[in-house]
Write a protein that holds these residues in place. Structure first.
Motif, PDB file in Angstrom:
ATOM      1  N   SER A 158       0.824  -1.199   0.000  1.00 10.96           N
ATOM      2  CA  SER A 158       0.000   0.000   0.000  1.00 10.96           C
ATOM      3  C   SER A 158       0.870   1.265   0.000  1.00 10.96           C
ATOM      4  N   CYS A 159       2.129   1.089   0.275  1.00  9.15           N
ATOM      5  CA  CYS A 159       3.029   2.242   0.264  1.00  9.15           C
ATOM      6  C   CYS A 159       3.306   2.639  -1.191  1.00  9.15           C
ATOM      7  N   THR A 160       2.899   3.819  -1.562  1.00 10.06           N
ATOM      8  CA  THR A 160       3.070   4.237  -2.964  1.00 10.06           C
ATOM      9  C   THR A 160       3.975   5.471  -3.036  1.00 10.06           C
ATOM     10  N   ARG A 161       4.491   5.711  -4.228  1.00 11.66           N
ATOM     11  CA  ARG A 161       5.296   6.930  -4.436  1.00 11.66           C
ATOM     12  C   ARG A 161       4.723   7.652  -5.648  1.00 11.66           C
ATOM     13  N   SER A 162       4.843   8.984  -5.681  1.00  7.54           N
ATOM     14  CA  SER A 162       4.318   9.712  -6.843  1.00  7.54           C
ATOM     15  C   SER A 162       5.447   9.946  -7.841  1.00  7.54           C
ATOM     16  N   VAL A 163       5.078   9.805  -9.122  1.00  3.09           N
ATOM     17  CA  VAL A 163       6.038  10.004 -10.211  1.00  3.09           C
ATOM     18  C   VAL A 163       5.330  10.753 -11.341  1.00  3.09           C
ATOM     19  N   GLN A 164       6.124  11.269 -12.279  1.00  3.27           N
ATOM     20  CA  GLN A 164       5.575  11.842 -13.514  1.00  3.27           C
ATOM     21  C   GLN A 164       5.739  10.787 -14.594  1.00  3.27           C
ATOM     22  N   LEU A 165       4.651  10.424 -15.272  1.00  6.72           N
ATOM     23  CA  LEU A 165       4.740   9.468 -16.368  1.00  6.72           C
ATOM     24  C   LEU A 165       4.495  10.206 -17.670  1.00  6.72           C
ATOM     25  N   ASP A 166       5.293   9.857 -18.688  1.00  5.14           N
ATOM     26  CA  ASP A 166       5.090  10.466 -20.005  1.00  5.14           C
ATOM     27  C   ASP A 166       4.134   9.601 -20.799  1.00  5.14           C
ATOM     28  N   VAL A 167       3.115  10.227 -21.402  1.00  6.23           N
ATOM     29  CA  VAL A 167       2.214   9.504 -22.304  1.00  6.23           C
ATOM     30  C   VAL A 167       2.926   9.443 -23.654  1.00  6.23           C
ATOM     31  N   VAL A 168       3.431   8.254 -24.005  1.00  5.56           N
ATOM     32  CA  VAL A 168       4.199   8.127 -25.247  1.00  5.56           C
ATOM     33  C   VAL A 168       3.371   7.533 -26.369  1.00  5.56           C
ATOM     34  N   GLY A 169       2.166   7.081 -26.052  1.00  5.95           N
ATOM     35  CA  GLY A 169       1.326   6.525 -27.104  1.00  5.95           C
ATOM     36  C   GLY A 169      -0.050   6.215 -26.584  1.00  5.95           C
ATOM     37  N   ALA A 170      -0.992   5.972 -27.504  1.00  9.48           N
ATOM     38  CA  ALA A 170      -2.350   5.623 -27.103  1.00  9.48           C
ATOM     39  C   ALA A 170      -2.934   4.694 -28.163  1.00  9.48           C
ATOM     40  N   HIS A 171      -3.899   3.918 -27.734  1.00 14.07           N
ATOM     41  CA  HIS A 171      -4.564   3.031 -28.684  1.00 14.07           C
ATOM     42  C   HIS A 171      -6.016   2.881 -28.268  1.00 14.07           C
ATOM     43  N   TRP A 172      -6.919   3.025 -29.235  1.00 15.90           N
ATOM     44  CA  TRP A 172      -8.330   2.795 -28.921  1.00 15.90           C
ATOM     45  C   TRP A 172      -8.972   1.962 -30.009  1.00 15.90           C
ATOM     46  N   GLU A 173     -10.041   1.273 -29.625  1.00 11.76           N
ATOM     47  CA  GLU A 173     -10.756   0.432 -30.591  1.00 11.76           C
ATOM     48  C   GLU A 173     -12.231   0.437 -30.214  1.00 11.76           C
ATOM     49  N   ARG A 174     -13.110   0.664 -31.240  1.00 10.59           N
ATOM     50  CA  ARG A 174     -14.560   0.645 -30.972  1.00 10.59           C
ATOM     51  C   ARG A 174     -15.232  -0.287 -31.970  1.00 10.59           C
ATOM     52  N   LEU A 175     -16.128  -1.137 -31.458  1.00  7.20           N
ATOM     53  CA  LEU A 175     -16.787  -2.142 -32.298  1.00  7.20           C
ATOM     54  C   LEU A 175     -18.293  -2.038 -32.161  1.00  7.20           C
ATOM     55  N   ILE A 176     -19.005  -2.197 -33.273  1.00  7.49           N
ATOM     56  CA  ILE A 176     -20.471  -2.318 -33.218  1.00  7.49           C
ATOM     57  C   ILE A 176     -20.818  -3.641 -33.909  1.00  7.49           C
ATOM     58  N   SER A 177     -21.518  -4.484 -33.192  1.00  3.85           N
ATOM     59  CA  SER A 177     -21.941  -5.764 -33.762  1.00  3.85           C
ATOM     60  C   SER A 177     -23.124  -5.518 -34.698  1.00  3.85           C
ATOM     61  N   ILE A 178     -23.117  -6.165 -35.886  1.00  2.00           N
ATOM     62  CA  ILE A 178     -24.234  -6.031 -36.822  1.00  2.00           C
ATOM     63  C   ILE A 178     -24.894  -7.398 -36.956  1.00  2.00           C
ATOM     64  N   GLN A 179     -26.217  -7.430 -36.697  1.00  4.85           N
ATOM     65  CA  GLN A 179     -26.936  -8.698 -36.648  1.00  4.85           C
ATOM     66  C   GLN A 179     -27.949  -8.812 -37.778  1.00  4.85           C
ATOM     67  N   LYS A 180     -28.276 -10.048 -38.090  1.00  6.96           N
ATOM     68  CA  LYS A 180     -29.267 -10.302 -39.128  1.00  6.96           C
ATOM     69  C   LYS A 180     -30.082 -11.504 -38.689  1.00  6.96           C
ATOM     70  N   GLU A 181     -31.363 -11.539 -39.069  1.00  8.92           N
ATOM     71  CA  GLU A 181     -32.201 -12.680 -38.708  1.00  8.92           C
ATOM     72  C   GLU A 181     -31.892 -13.837 -39.649  1.00  8.92           C
ATOM     73  N   VAL A 182     -31.550 -14.966 -39.051  1.00  7.62           N
ATOM     74  CA  VAL A 182     -31.263 -16.143 -39.865  1.00  7.62           C
ATOM     75  C   VAL A 182     -32.089 -17.307 -39.328  1.00  7.62           C
ATOM     76  N   THR A 183     -32.340 -18.274 -40.215  1.00  8.55           N
ATOM     77  CA  THR A 183     -33.113 -19.439 -39.795  1.00  8.55           C
ATOM     78  C   THR A 183     -32.160 -20.469 -39.205  1.00  8.55           C
ATOM     79  N   VAL A 184     -32.475 -20.920 -37.967  1.00 12.31           N
ATOM     80  CA  VAL A 184     -31.645 -21.957 -37.345  1.00 12.31           C
ATOM     81  C   VAL A 184     -32.543 -23.126 -36.951  1.00 12.31           C
ATOM     82  N   ARG A 185     -31.926 -24.329 -36.905  1.00 13.57           N
ATOM     83  CA  ARG A 185     -32.678 -25.529 -36.515  1.00 13.57           C
ATOM     84  C   ARG A 185     -32.342 -25.858 -35.067  1.00 13.57           C
ATOM     85  N   GLU A 186     -33.392 -26.058 -34.259  1.00 13.82           N
ATOM     86  CA  GLU A 186     -33.187 -26.334 -32.829  1.00 13.82           C
ATOM     87  C   GLU A 186     -34.105 -27.453 -32.373  1.00 13.82           C
ATOM     88  N   GLN A 187     -33.877 -27.916 -31.158  1.00 13.98           N
ATOM     89  CA  GLN A 187     -34.758 -28.916 -30.541  1.00 13.98           C
ATOM     90  C   GLN A 187     -35.177 -28.431 -29.165  1.00 13.98           C
TER      91      GLN A 187
END
Ligand SMILES: [Zn+2]
Ligand SMILES: [Zn+2]
Length: 368
Positions: A158-187
């Protein structure tokens, strides 16, 4: 029933162990007063001579009502003044269960006021204090050491120390699922058929099993039982005959032996019986993911991908992920995931930000 010779102590001269049947003190010659208590010494003599046994069993001695003379049980008249025994008082016959008194004080207590017949009840000896268990002490010490170590570890982390960190890069990703009605066989089972199902066929299938008793079988086992096989005479105390003699008191107690017996019982026998139900095969329309719209970038300005839906398609769930690449003053690089877009957008690549690291170098706090 063994008879033993008791004893009495002289209240005048203090002489001890005068012989029970003796009417005068061997030390000073004083008469054995009616208040004298008889007791049975540990090594009391056993009376085995027929004549003496007869005397011992001839009843308690008695004190003359006129001259206070001490008389034997078989005397019908006082040997001192000739008065009849009717006017005299006989000594008490007292039964002592458990240990018979073996000294004058015990005899006095046993024949105490009001309760001459009270058997001596052995008071339970006070249990000696147990020494503290050593193994348990060691265990406690071990637990203590472990707790201290855990506390030290928690403090270390739990003992922490404070530092300065440089932001040298970033990465983001966003996804949207696209759905369609399909016929499936079930029991499904007939009682669980979803709405919209187009039935194709049905069959009887095993859905579960139930236990059915089809009979029973006889089993045997050997059991042990205590059976009384007789009695034994147990000495339970002694009786002060009131004339200087004591007689052992016995009791018949049952004795047991262990017998083994065969015992039989009926054990039910079961069979697993299948339970059938109707199973339906059907076709149904279900929304399924058919593709994803995806957008990503290496900055801190995330955007949702442009959504172009074709006929019959719909938008499904959205997911997003934001990661910062950071470098500490000593040149180490690390990745840190940010949970929400608003916070992520507040960071800028190339700008330092204040942070706190714990002893293991893990970021516990990061501010834009
Ligand atoms: Zn005496
Ligand atoms: Zn008398």
């Amino acid at each position: 029933m063994a008879v033993r010779e008791g004893a009495w102590d002289c209240p005048y001269c203090g002489a001890t162990r005068n012989r029970g049947p003796e009417k005068f003190c061997g030390g000073c010659g004083s008469p054995r007063g009616p208040e004298v208590k008889f007791y049975l010494p540990e090594d009391a003599r056993v009376v085995d001579e027929a004549g003496e046994l007869e005397k011992a069993r001839s009843g308690p001695d008695w004190t003359c009502g006129f001259c206070s003379g001490d008389n034997k049980g078989w005397n019908g008249f006082c040997t001192g003044c000739g008065s009849a025994r009717d006017a005299g008082a006989a000594r008490k016959v007292v039964q002592h269960l458990g240990q018979a008194p073996s000294s004058a004080e015990e005899a006095a207590r046993a024949a105490g006021p009001g309760q001459p017949e009270t058997p001596e009840v052995g008071s339970p000896a006070e249990a000696p204090k147990k020494p503290r268990n050593k193994a348990c002490g060691l265990c406690l010490a071990g637990c203590g050491v472990l707790l201290v170590l855990l506390a030290l570890l928690a403090g270390f982390l739990s003992c922490t120390r404070s530092v300065q960190l440089d932001v040298v890069g970033a990465h983001w990703e966003r996804l949207i699922s696209i759905q369609k009605e399909v016929t499936v066989r079930e029991q499904a089972w007939a009682d669980q058929l979803p709405s919209g199902a187009r039935e194709l066929s049905r069959s009887q299938e095993v859905r579960s099993h139930r236990q059915v008793q089809i009979g029973s079988e006889t089993r045997t086992r050997t059991v042990q039982r205590e059976v009384q096989d007789g009695t034994e005479r147990v000495k339970v105390g002694s009786r002060d005959l009131g004339n200087g003699y004591f007689e052992d008191v016995y009791e018949d107690r049952p004795t047991y032996r262990t017998v083994q017996e065969e015992e039989s019982w009926q054990e039910p026998v079961y069979r697993q019986e299948p339970v059938y139900a109707t199973r339906i095969t059907y076709d149904i329309e279900r929304w399924k993911e058919v593709r994803q719209a995806r957008a990503s970038g290496e900055d801190t300005r995330p955007e949702w991908p442009e959504l172009r839906l074709e006929p019959g398609e719909r938008e499904g769930p959205r997911t997003e992920k934001y990661v910062l690449k950071l470098r500490s003053p000593d040149g180490k690089t690390m990745e840190h995931e940010i949970q929400d877009a608003a916070t992520f957008q507040a960071f800028q690549v190339g700008r330092p930000c204040p942070a706190r690291l714990n002893r293991l170098g893990v970021i516990t706090e990061l501010r834009p």
